[in-house]
Design an enzyme around this catalytic site. Sequence first.
Site, PDB file in Angstrom:
ATOM      1  N   GLU A  48      44.180  39.606  27.357  1.00 32.29           N
ATOM      2  CA  GLU A  48      45.151  39.361  28.491  1.00 32.29           C
ATOM      3  C   GLU A  48      45.724  37.931  28.839  1.00 32.29           C
ATOM      4  O   GLU A  48      45.965  37.789  30.062  1.00 32.29           O
ATOM      5  CB  GLU A  48      44.640  40.125  29.870  1.00 32.29           C
ATOM      6  CG  GLU A  48      44.005  41.383  29.569  1.00 32.29           C
ATOM      7  CD  GLU A  48      43.856  42.298  30.882  1.00 32.29           C
ATOM      8  OE1 GLU A  48      44.638  42.110  31.940  1.00 32.29           O
ATOM      9  OE2 GLU A  48      42.799  42.806  30.996  1.00 32.29           O
ATOM     10  N   TRP A  92      58.524  59.742  53.321  1.00 37.62           N
ATOM     11  CA  TRP A  92      57.006  60.361  53.183  1.00 37.62           C
ATOM     12  C   TRP A  92      57.204  61.452  52.295  1.00 37.62           C
ATOM     13  O   TRP A  92      56.394  62.453  52.364  1.00 37.62           O
ATOM     14  CB  TRP A  92      56.729  60.538  54.608  1.00 37.62           C
ATOM     15  CG  TRP A  92      56.404  59.276  55.208  1.00 37.62           C
ATOM     16  CD1 TRP A  92      57.126  58.880  56.387  1.00 37.62           C
ATOM     17  CD2 TRP A  92      55.165  58.472  54.998  1.00 37.62           C
ATOM     18  NE1 TRP A  92      56.602  57.617  56.808  1.00 37.62           N
ATOM     19  CE2 TRP A  92      55.379  57.273  56.052  1.00 37.62           C
ATOM     20  CE3 TRP A  92      54.105  58.188  54.390  1.00 37.62           C
ATOM     21  CZ2 TRP A  92      54.508  56.238  56.174  1.00 37.62           C
ATOM     22  CZ3 TRP A  92      53.197  57.250  54.547  1.00 37.62           C
ATOM     23  CH2 TRP A  92      53.289  56.116  55.140  1.00 37.62           C
ATOM     24  N   GLU A 103      47.336  52.714  29.650  1.00 34.57           N
ATOM     25  CA  GLU A 103      46.048  52.671  29.017  1.00 34.57           C
ATOM     26  C   GLU A 103      44.934  52.256  29.961  1.00 34.57           C
ATOM     27  O   GLU A 103      45.314  51.598  30.940  1.00 34.57           O
ATOM     28  CB  GLU A 103      45.848  51.889  27.765  1.00 34.57           C
ATOM     29  CG  GLU A 103      46.424  50.429  27.858  1.00 34.57           C
ATOM     30  CD  GLU A 103      46.494  49.615  26.731  1.00 34.57           C
ATOM     31  OE1 GLU A 103      46.102  50.350  25.660  1.00 34.57           O
ATOM     32  OE2 GLU A 103      47.044  48.523  26.639  1.00 34.57           O
ATOM     33  N   LYS A 106      45.073  52.884  34.103  1.00 34.61           N
ATOM     34  CA  LYS A 106      45.928  52.104  34.899  1.00 34.61           C
ATOM     35  C   LYS A 106      47.100  52.835  34.991  1.00 34.61           C
ATOM     36  O   LYS A 106      47.679  54.008  34.057  1.00 34.61           O
ATOM     37  CB  LYS A 106      46.115  50.750  34.468  1.00 34.61           C
ATOM     38  CG  LYS A 106      45.191  49.871  34.180  1.00 34.61           C
ATOM     39  CD  LYS A 106      45.507  48.442  33.576  1.00 34.61           C
ATOM     40  CE  LYS A 106      44.434  47.579  33.362  1.00 34.61           C
ATOM     41  NZ  LYS A 106      43.711  47.857  32.404  1.00 34.61           N
ATOM     42  N   LYS A 128      51.982  54.329  51.204  1.00 34.13           N
ATOM     43  CA  LYS A 128      50.568  55.114  50.784  1.00 34.13           C
ATOM     44  C   LYS A 128      50.762  55.469  49.329  1.00 34.13           C
ATOM     45  O   LYS A 128      51.797  55.769  48.868  1.00 34.13           O
ATOM     46  CB  LYS A 128      50.503  56.350  51.437  1.00 34.13           C
ATOM     47  CG  LYS A 128      50.138  55.919  53.184  1.00 34.13           C
ATOM     48  CD  LYS A 128      48.509  55.781  53.065  1.00 34.13           C
ATOM     49  CE  LYS A 128      48.322  55.998  54.619  1.00 34.13           C
ATOM     50  NZ  LYS A 128      46.709  55.541  55.189  1.00 34.13           N
ATOM     51  N   VAL A 319      36.456  45.436  37.729  1.00 37.20           N
ATOM     52  CA  VAL A 319      35.737  45.021  39.108  1.00 37.20           C
ATOM     53  C   VAL A 319      35.942  43.466  38.959  1.00 37.20           C
ATOM     54  O   VAL A 319      36.211  42.719  39.810  1.00 37.20           O
ATOM     55  CB  VAL A 319      34.431  45.385  39.223  1.00 37.20           C
ATOM     56  CG1 VAL A 319      33.601  44.749  40.309  1.00 37.20           C
ATOM     57  CG2 VAL A 319      34.451  46.897  39.428  1.00 37.20           C
ATOM     58  N   LEU A 320      35.433  42.674  37.747  1.00 36.44           N
ATOM     59  CA  LEU A 320      35.929  41.473  37.539  1.00 36.44           C
ATOM     60  C   LEU A 320      37.251  40.907  37.917  1.00 36.44           C
ATOM     61  O   LEU A 320      37.457  39.950  38.523  1.00 36.44           O
ATOM     62  CB  LEU A 320      35.296  40.978  36.125  1.00 36.44           C
ATOM     63  CG  LEU A 320      33.848  41.166  35.876  1.00 36.44           C
ATOM     64  CD1 LEU A 320      33.498  40.657  34.205  1.00 36.44           C
ATOM     65  CD2 LEU A 320      33.060  40.292  36.679  1.00 36.44           C
ATOM     66  N   ASP A 342      28.584  35.425  51.080  1.00 39.40           N
ATOM     67  CA  ASP A 342      27.744  36.150  52.211  1.00 39.40           C
ATOM     68  C   ASP A 342      26.805  37.121  51.172  1.00 39.40           C
ATOM     69  O   ASP A 342      27.234  37.612  50.317  1.00 39.40           O
ATOM     70  CB  ASP A 342      28.592  36.995  53.015  1.00 39.40           C
ATOM     71  CG  ASP A 342      27.713  37.933  54.117  1.00 39.40           C
ATOM     72  OD1 ASP A 342      26.974  37.202  54.937  1.00 39.40           O
ATOM     73  OD2 ASP A 342      27.718  39.125  53.952  1.00 39.40           O
ATOM     74  N   GLU A 397      24.695  32.028  50.721  1.00 41.48           N
ATOM     75  CA  GLU A 397      23.787  32.478  51.761  1.00 41.48           C
ATOM     76  C   GLU A 397      22.560  33.394  50.946  1.00 41.48           C
ATOM     77  O   GLU A 397      22.853  34.585  50.598  1.00 41.48           O
ATOM     78  CB  GLU A 397      24.367  33.261  52.757  1.00 41.48           C
ATOM     79  CG  GLU A 397      23.479  33.674  53.840  1.00 41.48           C
ATOM     80  CD  GLU A 397      23.804  35.208  54.380  1.00 41.48           C
ATOM     81  OE1 GLU A 397      23.611  35.443  56.008  1.00 41.48           O
ATOM     82  OE2 GLU A 397      24.367  36.074  53.726  1.00 41.48           O
TER      83      GLU A 397
END
Length: 649
Positions: A48, A92, A103, A106, A128, A319-320, A342, A397
Site C-alpha cells: 500500500e 434519511w 477487495e 472494504k 449514518k 486493526v493495525l 493506558d 502505564e
Amino acid sequence: MADREDNVTIPEFSCLLQMDPYLKKYEKDFKRRYELLQKQLFQLEEAEGGIDLFTRSYRIFGVQRRPDNSLFFKEWAPAAEALFLTGDFNGWDKFSHPYSKTEFGKWELILPPKYDKSPAVDHNTKLKVVVHTKEGQRLYRISPWAKYVTREEKSVIYDWIHWDPPQPYIQIHPRPKKPTSLRIYEAHVGIASPEGKIASYTNFTINVLPRIKDLGYNCIQLMAIMEHAYYASFGYQITSFFAASSRYGTPDELKQMIDVAHSMGILVLLDVVHSHASKNTEDGLNRFDGSDSCFFHSPPRGEHSQWGSRLFNYSSWEVLRFLLSNLRWWMEEYCFDGFRFDGITSMLYHHHGIGTVFTGDYSEYFGLQVDEDSVVYLMLANHILHTFYPDCITVAEDVSGMPAVCRGVQEGGLGFDYRLAMAIPDKWIQILKELKDEDWDIGNIVYTLTNRRYGEKCIAYAESHDQALVGDKTLAFWLMDKEMYTNMSFLSPMTPIIDRGLQLHKMIRLLTHGLGGEGYLNFMGNEFGHPEWLDFPREGNNHSYHYARRQFNLVDMDHLRYCQLYAFDRDMNRTEDKYGWLAAPPAFVSAKHEEDKVIVFDRANVLFIFNFHHIKSFQDYRVAVELPGKYPFSSHLCLYWCCYAIREK
C-alpha cells in the site's frame, strides 16, 4: 523457525545485557519479538505504498473531500452483506446511496458535488452507515473513522457529524522542544472549573493554562479527549477513536487550546486508550459489521471480564491500520506531542493481569502468558512515532514491571520513553492509611522511591487521578480529613492536624519529586491539596456534578491555607527547572535513619535533608555527601521538617 530465530541479531541488545545480565537467559524471547517487528515493518513497507501512507489511512477511510468537492467514503466491514449511506443530505433515505464492495472486505462510495459545486453533504450535518448483515439485520452505525460525534440532550446515542468547516483553525505555534526534565500536569478538561458543570476547551485555555504555566509544569497529560459516550468512565471506554470529545466543545477549540499551550512552551500529551474499547454498538466499534469480531478477537478472547469492554485483534492488518493511523491523526491534526498509553498491562499478557500478582521474577515476563501480538504492536507504535516525530514522548502505564519497556526497539525493548512509577502512590496511601507517624519505615520508603530499572526512565508521582476517585482519598484528605472544612482559614487558629497535614503534604511531594524518578506528575488540583474526592455524575449520586469539578477558587482566596500548598508546588517545580535533578543520574542516598526518621540524599549538586520524626528536631546534624564542597543552606523550599542545600561548584 528456531534456526531462523537463532540467526537473528538485535542491533543493540548488548547494551541491554550490560545493564541487566540476567536477561541473557531470555535472549531468544527478545530475538523473536524483534524478528516479528522486522517482519511487520517489511510487510508494511512493501504494501500500500509504504509505512507513511499506511499509517495515515485517515486520509482515505471515513469521508474525504476531493479537490472537485466530491466526497469519497470508505469503510472496512468484512462480514457485511451490504452498506448504505444515509443522513440529512438525502432525507434519511436508507437505500438511495449504496456502497460498492471492493477487495478485502472494504466498501466505497462517491458522492458528486451539488449543482452549485458545493459538497453533497453540508458541514455540521448528520450521517449514518446502514449495515445489512448476512442474517438479514439492518444496523445503524457511526463510521469508525468519524472525526466528530455529538449527542443531543435527551438522547443516549451519539450521532456522526460531518465536520468540514469552511475556515478551520490553523495552529501557528511550533511544538516546544522536548525537555530534559519532564514535569507533567495531569488534567481533565471537563472538571477544570469550580462550577458544577462540564467545563470547556475554551475555559481550559483561558483559565487553566496560565495556572499550569505559573506552577512550572512543562507538559500537560490530557485525559478523556478521545470520545467516550459514558462520561463517568473517565474517558477509558472509547466509542469514537478519531473524534475529540464534543462535550467540551469543537475540534477547532481543542486545536486552539493546544496551540496556546505550545505558545507557553508547554507540551501536550494525549491519554490514548488502545488497550480496549467500549462495548457500545450503535455509537461504538463493537459489532460494526454485525459480527462479534471485526476489530476485535471473537469472545471470549475478545472481551475483558473486569472492564466489560472489547479487546483488539493486534494481529489483524486492518486493526493495525486503524490504531497506527489513530496515533498519527492525533499528532498531525491536533499537534499533540506524544501519548500516555493506558492499561498496557492488559495488552501485554493473555491473563490481562487479572488475578495475577507480579513478584518481579523474570519468568513472569516471558513465555506463553505474554501476548506477542500486543507486544509487537507496542514496539511498532513506538518505532513509527519516534521515526516520524523524533521529539515525540511516549509513557507506559504498566503495573507488571516488564523489563525493557523503556528501552529502544533496536535493543529488543518496547520503545517507550518513560513508564509510570505506580508503586509510589500506592506506598504513600498505604502509609497514611495504616501507620502511625512513629511507625513509618524509612528504609522501605527509600526502597520504594528508588526501586526502578536502571536505564529505564520513570515518572514519579505521589498521587494521580486514581487516588482522587470516589472510594479513595487524596493525600490532603487522608492527612487532614474533615478539618479541611473548618480549619483551612488563616483567620482560625492553626490546629495540630492541619499543621501536620500541610507539612507532610509538602514533604511527601518534594521527596517523591527529588528521589522517585526522571519525571514528575501531578493531578490537577492536588498541587494545592484539593479537598474531597472526584465523582462523576451517575445514578448513584443523582447525576450530580458537585464532585466532578476542581475548586481553583480556593487558591484565589488569600485567607485560606490552600495558597501555601500552591506556592510550595510552584517553587518546587521552579527550583527543579533551575537545578535539573530530574535529568540527573539517580540520587546518592547517604542516610535513611530509622530511629531519627531522617532521609538524606544528593542529586544534581542539590543536597536534600528530610526529618520525618513526629516529635524530634535536630541541631548540628552531621550528614554525608557524595562530593566534597560547601553547601550553602537555602530557605527557598525550607520547612521545619525538610530542607535542601546547593553545592557551590
